[in-house]
Design a protein around this motif. Structure first.
Motif, PDB file in Angstrom:
ATOM      1  N   THR A 248       0.807  -1.229   0.000  1.00 40.35           N
ATOM      2  CA  THR A 248       0.000   0.000   0.000  1.00 40.35           C
ATOM      3  C   THR A 248       0.836   1.273   0.000  1.00 40.35           C
ATOM      4  OG1 THR A 248      -0.132  -0.083   2.421  1.00 40.35           O
ATOM      5  CG2 THR A 248      -1.903  -1.148   1.181  1.00 40.35           C
ATOM      6  N   THR A 249       2.108   1.177   0.311  1.00 38.15           N
ATOM      7  CA  THR A 249       2.968   2.357   0.369  1.00 38.15           C
ATOM      8  C   THR A 249       3.320   2.846  -1.032  1.00 38.15           C
ATOM      9  OG1 THR A 249       3.924   1.628   2.467  1.00 38.15           O
ATOM     10  CG2 THR A 249       5.160   3.266   1.217  1.00 38.15           C
ATOM     11  N   ARG A 250       3.279   4.150  -1.227  1.00 38.47           N
ATOM     12  CA  ARG A 250       3.591   4.755  -2.519  1.00 38.47           C
ATOM     13  C   ARG A 250       5.060   5.174  -2.530  1.00 38.47           C
ATOM     14  NH1 ARG A 250      -1.305   8.905  -1.822  1.00 38.47           N
ATOM     15  NH2 ARG A 250      -0.182   8.992   0.154  1.00 38.47           N
ATOM     16  N   PHE A 251       5.871   4.475  -3.320  1.00 36.62           N
ATOM     17  CA  PHE A 251       7.314   4.688  -3.367  1.00 36.62           C
ATOM     18  C   PHE A 251       7.716   5.475  -4.606  1.00 36.62           C
ATOM     19  CE2 PHE A 251       7.064   0.789  -0.793  1.00 36.62           C
ATOM     20  CZ  PHE A 251       7.930   1.097   0.243  1.00 36.62           C
ATOM     21  N   VAL A 252       8.701   6.351  -4.431  1.00 33.81           N
ATOM     22  CA  VAL A 252       9.398   6.981  -5.546  1.00 33.81           C
ATOM     23  C   VAL A 252      10.870   6.619  -5.428  1.00 33.81           C
ATOM     24  CG1 VAL A 252      10.198   9.164  -6.539  1.00 33.81           C
ATOM     25  CG2 VAL A 252       7.798   8.897  -5.898  1.00 33.81           C
ATOM     26  N   VAL A 253      11.433   6.048  -6.482  1.00 37.62           N
ATOM     27  CA  VAL A 253      12.869   5.745  -6.524  1.00 37.62           C
ATOM     28  C   VAL A 253      13.538   6.808  -7.381  1.00 37.62           C
ATOM     29  CG1 VAL A 253      14.632   4.130  -7.300  1.00 37.62           C
ATOM     30  CG2 VAL A 253      12.581   3.279  -6.129  1.00 37.62           C
ATOM     31  N   LEU A 254      14.508   7.500  -6.816  1.00 42.74           N
ATOM     32  CA  LEU A 254      15.221   8.574  -7.510  1.00 42.74           C
ATOM     33  C   LEU A 254      16.530   8.032  -8.060  1.00 42.74           C
ATOM     34  CD1 LEU A 254      15.674  11.492  -8.350  1.00 42.74           C
ATOM     35  CD2 LEU A 254      16.481  11.975  -6.025  1.00 42.74           C
ATOM     36  N   GLY A 255      16.618   7.989  -9.376  1.00 42.63           N
ATOM     37  CA  GLY A 255      17.812   7.453 -10.027  1.00 42.63           C
ATOM     38  C   GLY A 255      17.569   6.042 -10.520  1.00 42.63           C
ATOM     39  N   PHE A 256      18.053   5.737 -11.732  1.00 46.58           N
ATOM     40  CA  PHE A 256      17.789   4.432 -12.329  1.00 46.58           C
ATOM     41  C   PHE A 256      19.087   3.788 -12.816  1.00 46.58           C
ATOM     42  CE2 PHE A 256      15.291   1.821 -15.608  1.00 46.58           C
ATOM     43  CZ  PHE A 256      14.822   0.951 -14.640  1.00 46.58           C
TER      44      PHE A 256
END
Length: 478
Positions: free
Chosen positions: A13-21
């Motif tokens: 349920t947590t909304r994650f943003v990953v910065l950098g790929f």
């Protein structure tokens, strides 16, 4: 957030943003998907074929990948946690917005810690410092393996830490190298034991000040369980131990190139000894290895060995495994590596010495040196290094973008030391540099590549610089 295990329903349920790929960002995104994350956005300002290929893989698993200029300019409105790749500075727009909105920011290390399965989680033995981290973590791994433990070097070197903690076959213990970048956004880690090898100016532009840099290094001691290992010769490392909030019963353990005091490891005659993890430490010390078991036996490398031994001993590794691990260990290329003896002169490649602190340690390992230095100084100064090493300098050969910074320090503190400035920056520049050094060296001297600077002004990386040096040295012998 209370996401502590792989099975926690909160991952979905947590909304994650990953910065950098890059490598780290992809590993974070992939691990989150494996953990059950269903709301995952990955952002990167870069856009190329390799990234797009990786994006297709994760998009088929439900992630949203946005690539290209401006992708990281604005934090999405609906986000619970930002997971950032190492090297992205806190003042970058997206991280600054997250901080302003009180959105938790995790490093890949924080994510790895929270993804550990409590039923099978391996303890972490953690290492940081300005210099020597990789060599020390590799020494530690060799000691642990010699003790028959299933282990791996992970983190800033070796296996990605996320991969290590997600391995279906659990490790007995993990040797973890951590950079200041990784530690900055690490909050809940609780290492079994941890070490800070040294503190010297580096990455100040990223952290904002030397004090902030040191404090980020000191995060490694927070919640430490068994032992906080510090360098007796570097008071800043002991102060970090004193400032840390540790688990009750955790001990401060020093390492020294001198005779060890109580709760220290150190040197007695030609022996590495333990006066910290023995019952009779008030009156005696336990032999661990001989100085000759350490390769190379340069002072700073012996200090690395003592730090590794302290962590291994905190985990119950027997003295025989300390000795056998050291005897079988060889450092990676470009770390104070002997290249050749030519006409009675010793040529040594320490291209990994990319800041003045590392170069100074290397210089102090030899009696008479023709020093090859220069590159991108990253804002560093060289006065302290020159003062410490000037009596050992036969001559200096300078190259690279910031050679004048070193030349000015030599003029202030060692004006009588001969120096040659090589202006060439093309692929043949290193041959000229080594040729000039060979002319200045006398029988018994060491020609030492310890640039004290980054390599990117002239070379792809420090490895390419070291390879160019090695090739030029071998050309002398033909």
């Amino acid at each position: 957030m209370s996401l502590d295990t792989r099975t926690d329903d909160g991952w979905a349920t947590t909304r994650f943003v990953v910065l950098g790929f890059g490598t780290a960002g992809y590993a974070c995104a992939d691990s989150l998907i494996q953990a059950g994350a269903e709301h995952l956005v990955v952002l990167d300002d870069r856009d190329n074929e390799a990234l797009r290929e990786k994006a297709v893989i994760l998009e088929t698993l439900g992630a949203t990948i946005t690539l290209g200029p401006g992708s990281t300019a604005e934090l999405p409105k609906e986000v619970d946690v930002v997971v950032t790749s190492p090297g992205v500075p806190p003042h970058s727009p997206l991280l600054a917005q997250a901080a302003e909105r009180d959105v938790p920011i995790w490093s890949e290390i924080e994510l790895a810690w929270r993804l550990r399965d409590p039923a099978t989680a391996a303890p972490w033995l953690c290492i940081t410092g300005t210099n020597g981290k990789t060599t020390t973590v590799q020494m530690l791994t060799a000691m642990l393996q010699a003790a028959g433990l299933r282990t791996v070097a992970a983190g800033n070197v070796g296996l990605p830490l996320l991969e290590a903690v997600m391995d279906p076959e659990p490790y007995d213990v993990i040797a973890v190298e951590l950079s200041s970048y990784q530690l900055h956004y690490t909050h809940s880690m609780s290492a079994h034991s941890a070490a800070v090898l040294n503190i010297a100016p580096d990455h100040v532009d990223w952290h904002g000040s030397l004090d902030a840099y040191a404090k980020d290094k000191g995060r490694i001691f927070e919640n430490c369980q068994i032992a906080c290992v510090y360098n007796v010769a570097d008071q800043a490392t002991e102060e970090l131990v004193m400032d840390a909030d540790v688990i009750e019963g955790c001990r401060a353990i020093g390492f020294t190139l001198g005779t060890p005091g109580l709760s220290m490891l150190g040197i007695v005659d030609d022996l590495l000894v333990d006066r910290a993890f023995v019952e009779q430490r008030a009156t005696s010390a336990l032999e661990l290895a001989m100085i000759s078991d350490v390769t190379p036996a340069a002072p700073h490398n012996i200090a690395n060995a003592l730090a590794a031994a302290a962590l291994a001993r905190s985990f119950g590794v027997p003295p025989t495994a300390i000795r056998d691990g050291l005897r079988g260990f060889r450092p990676d290329k470009h770390r104070i590596a002997h290249v050749a003896d030519v006409a009675g002169v010793n040529y040594v490649d320490d291209s990994k010495a990319t800041n003045p602190h590392a170069a100074q340690a290397s210089l102090l390992a030899y009696e008479q040196v023709v020093w090859i230095a220069g590159g991108q100084a990253k804002g560093a100064t060289f006065d302290e290094l020159v003062i410490a090493a000037r009596d050992r300098l036969r001559a200096v050969v300078l190259m690279g973008q910031d050679k004048q910074v070193i030349a000015e320090a030599l003029e202030r503190h060692a004006p009588d030391v001969p120096r040659i400035v090589v202006e060439a920056t093309d692929t043949g520049a290193m041959q000229i540099v080594v040729g000039e050094a060979a002319k200045l060296a006398q029988v018994g001297d060491t020609v030492l590549l310890a640039p004290g600077c980054a390599s990117w002004d002239m070379f792809a990386n420090y490895g390419a610089r070291g390879d160019a040096f090695t090739e030029a040295v071998h050309a002398l012998d033909n």
